[in-house]
Design a protein around this motif. Sequence first.
Motif, mmCIF file in Angstrom:
data_model
loop_
_atom_site.group_PDB
_atom_site.id
_atom_site.type_symbol
_atom_site.label_atom_id
_atom_site.label_comp_id
_atom_site.label_asym_id
_atom_site.label_seq_id
_atom_site.Cartn_x
_atom_site.Cartn_y
_atom_site.Cartn_z
ATOM 1 N N UNK A 187 -23.643 33.104 -4.529
ATOM 2 C CA UNK A 187 -24.470 33.571 -5.636
ATOM 3 C C UNK A 187 -23.849 34.777 -6.328
ATOM 4 N N UNK A 188 -23.148 35.609 -5.574
ATOM 5 C CA UNK A 188 -22.571 36.823 -6.141
ATOM 6 C C UNK A 188 -21.314 36.555 -6.962
ATOM 7 N N UNK A 189 -20.568 35.518 -6.618
ATOM 8 C CA UNK A 189 -19.324 35.219 -7.343
ATOM 9 C C UNK A 189 -19.645 34.521 -8.654
ATOM 10 N N UNK A 190 -19.286 35.099 -9.810
ATOM 11 C CA UNK A 190 -19.601 34.453 -11.093
ATOM 12 C C UNK A 190 -18.702 33.262 -11.407
ATOM 13 N N UNK A 191 -17.719 32.991 -10.546
ATOM 14 C CA UNK A 191 -16.767 31.912 -10.812
ATOM 15 C C UNK A 191 -16.933 30.730 -9.865
ATOM 16 N N UNK A 192 -17.970 30.749 -9.008
ATOM 17 C CA UNK A 192 -18.262 29.641 -8.094
ATOM 18 C C UNK A 192 -17.066 29.353 -7.180
ATOM 19 N N UNK A 193 -16.470 30.399 -6.652
ATOM 20 C CA UNK A 193 -15.269 30.228 -5.826
ATOM 21 C C UNK A 193 -15.596 29.908 -4.369
ATOM 22 N N UNK A 194 -16.389 30.721 -3.634
ATOM 23 C CA UNK A 194 -16.648 30.389 -2.221
ATOM 24 C C UNK A 194 -17.365 29.050 -2.098
ATOM 25 N N UNK A 195 -17.018 28.304 -1.067
ATOM 26 C CA UNK A 195 -17.614 26.989 -0.831
ATOM 27 C C UNK A 195 -18.206 26.935 0.575
ATOM 28 N N UNK A 196 -19.430 26.406 0.674
ATOM 29 C CA UNK A 196 -20.108 26.324 1.968
ATOM 30 C C UNK A 196 -19.662 25.070 2.710
ATOM 31 N N UNK A 197 -19.306 25.227 3.971
ATOM 32 C CA UNK A 197 -18.914 24.107 4.827
ATOM 33 C C UNK A 197 -20.069 23.786 5.774
ATOM 34 N N UNK A 198 -20.756 22.684 5.525
ATOM 35 C CA UNK A 198 -21.866 22.294 6.399
ATOM 36 C C UNK A 198 -21.383 22.014 7.814
ATOM 37 N N UNK A 199 -20.184 21.500 7.925
ATOM 38 C CA UNK A 199 -19.642 21.153 9.231
ATOM 39 C C UNK A 199 -19.505 22.380 10.118
ATOM 40 N N UNK A 200 -19.149 23.515 9.530
ATOM 41 C CA UNK A 200 -18.893 24.738 10.294
ATOM 42 C C UNK A 200 -20.018 25.757 10.184
ATOM 43 N N UNK A 201 -20.899 25.589 9.199
ATOM 44 C CA UNK A 201 -21.983 26.532 9.004
ATOM 45 C C UNK A 201 -21.525 27.868 8.452
ATOM 46 N N UNK A 202 -20.399 27.871 7.749
ATOM 47 C CA UNK A 202 -19.868 29.104 7.167
ATOM 48 C C UNK A 202 -19.361 28.811 5.762
ATOM 49 N N UNK A 203 -19.031 29.883 5.062
ATOM 50 C CA UNK A 203 -18.415 29.783 3.740
ATOM 51 C C UNK A 203 -16.906 29.961 3.897
ATOM 52 N N UNK A 204 -16.127 29.274 3.051
ATOM 53 C CA UNK A 204 -14.669 29.448 3.063
ATOM 54 C C UNK A 204 -14.173 29.507 1.618
ATOM 55 N N UNK A 205 -12.930 29.979 1.436
ATOM 56 C CA UNK A 205 -12.389 30.099 0.084
ATOM 57 C C UNK A 205 -10.872 30.177 0.124
ATOM 58 N N UNK A 206 -10.291 30.132 -1.063
ATOM 59 C CA UNK A 206 -8.842 30.258 -1.254
ATOM 60 C C UNK A 206 -8.372 31.632 -0.787
ATOM 61 N N UNK A 207 -7.257 31.645 -0.038
ATOM 62 C CA UNK A 207 -6.656 32.914 0.372
ATOM 63 C C UNK A 207 -5.219 33.046 -0.146
ATOM 64 N N UNK A 208 -4.904 32.300 -1.211
ATOM 65 C CA UNK A 208 -3.593 32.314 -1.854
ATOM 66 C C UNK A 208 -2.471 31.946 -0.872
ATOM 67 N N UNK A 209 -2.808 31.183 0.172
ATOM 68 C CA UNK A 209 -1.824 30.796 1.195
ATOM 69 C C UNK A 209 -1.013 32.019 1.625
#
Length: 523
Positions: free
Chosen positions: A169-191
Motif C-alpha cells: 500500500x505504501x509503494x506508489x509503483x506497486x513494486x512489492x508482491x505478496x507470496x501466498x505460498x510463503x506468507x511474506x512479501x518479496x521484491x526486486x533486489x537488482x540481482x
Amino acid sequence: MPATLQRLPTPPAPKKPVKATPEVRTLIDDLIAEQKTLQTPIARYSDYHDREPDLAPHYRTLIPLTKPGDGEQYAFEVSLDRCTGCKACVSACHSLNGLDDEEAWRDTGVIRGGRDTPGWQQTITTACHHCADPGCMNGCPVGAYEKDADTGIVRHLDDQCIGCSYCILKCPFDVPKYSKKRGIVRKCDMCHQRLAEGEAPACVQACPTEAIRIIKVSKTAATTAFLPGAPDPSITLPTTRYVGRVIPESATSGDRESLIPQHAHWPLVFMLVLTQAGVGLLAGAQGQLPLIFLANVIFFAGMGASVLHLGQPLKAWRFFLGLRTSWLSREILAFSLFAPIPPLLAALPFLPDFPFKSSLALGTSYLALPLGLVATFTSVMIYHDTHRTSWRFPLTFARFFGSVFSFAALSFAIAKPSPLATALFAVAVIAKMIPELRIIRLSDDRNADWTPDIHTARIQRGPLGTVMDGRFQLALIAVVLALVNPWLSLPLLLAAEIFERQLFFQSVHAPRMPGNFGPARRH
C-alpha cells in the motif's frame, strides 16, 4: 522433259528487336524487399550469441565496473526507443529468482499520448526503482527492508517479514508482491549478488535490444521529473532513468481507466469495522453491563480478524521496530494500550471491594474514549500515509470516526432511550454518508476529465454497484428501525459498515506503474 524443280521455302523475315519495358517498382515493392533482409531483435540477439558464446565481457559494458562513490547509488536506466515489450526481462527475472507462478518482480506496460497526442504509444519495462526515500521501508512495522549504504539498493529481508502487505500500500509503483505460498512479501533486489561479482542482472542480460542497463546516479539528484503517466515521483523519489524518447506531457497509463476493483482485504474490513464499533459502543454504554459486554465481544472479534491479515503472525511481536516511521506500528501500540480497558470495565463490577477500586473504575472509564479515539486516529493515518487520493485525510477521517460516532450514538440510544437519542443516531449515520454521496455524484458527468475520485465513483456505480446500494439501503433501514427498537438497528448498521469498508478498499484508485489491459492483480 526437264526435271520438276522443287521450290525452296521462303526464309522468315528477320524479327525486329523488341524493346524491353522497364520494370515499374513502387514504394510497397521496395518495402517488401527490405523486409526480406531484416531481422527481428530476437533473431539478431540469437545470431550474436551463436557467434560469441562467451558474452560476459559484453554484458559488463551494461553495468558499472566500480562501486558507487560517495553520494552515489546504482539505478536502472531504460532506453524507451529500444524497449519492444517482448517480456524477455520478465521471463529472465522470474526464472533466475525462482518466483511463484503468479509472482513477477518486473512488469511491462503501455503509456499512451493522451488528449494532446492521441496516436502516440510507448511500451515500457519497470521493476523496483530503489527510491531515495523508499515508502516500503518507511512503512514496514518490523524493519524488513534496508537500503544498502554502499549501493543504494533497497532490499527486502524475507526472514523478518510478517506478511502484513502494508509496504504494498505504501509503494506508489506497486513494486512489492505478496507470496501466498510463503506468507511474506518479496521484491526486486537488482540481482545484487550478481552485481557484486561483476555480472549483469537477469533483466539486463536477457533484453535482446539492450534496453535496460545499470548506471550510477547521485542520491541527492533522485528524479522528481519521472515518467509522464506514472505515479507522483515526489512521494518516494525513484532513481530509475527513462531515456531515448521524448514523452508527451499528456501521456497516461494504458490501463488508467480500467474499472477493476482492488483487493478487498477482508480481514482488514472486519478489523476496522469491529474495533471502531467496539470503541463506539463502549463510549455510549453509560455503564450498562450488557452494552459493555457486547462492546468487548465485538472489539476483540475485530482484533482477532486483524491477525488473519498477517502471513507470519508469530513474528508480529517485533512491531516496536517501526515505531519511528510506521503508522502501522503505532496502531498496534495504540490498540494494545486500549485493549485492557473493555474487559476491565466489564470485570470491575463483579470484583470484591479493594482499595482504590472506585478510583480505578473512574479512571478506566475516563481513559476509554480518549484511548479509543487515539487508536482510531492511527488507523486513519495508516491509509492517509499511503498517498492514495481516495484515502486522503478528510475522507478517511470522516469514514472511521463516523463509524465510531454512529455506534456511540446507537449505544446511547439503547442505554437511554429517548427521541433525542434516536435523533442523534440518525444524524450521525446520515452525516457519515454525505461525503460518500458527494464522491459518487462525480460519476454523473461522463465528459469530465479523469481524476482518482471520478475513477472511484465509476467503480462504485459500476462493478460494485450492488455493494453500494446495499450499503446505503441498510444504513437507512437501521435509522428507521431505531424508531421502533434501537437493538434492531445494531446488526443492520454492522452490515452497512462492512459494505462501506469493502467499498473503501475495492474502489480506491491504487497508483502503479503503467500496465496493460487485463485481469485484476491480486495480492
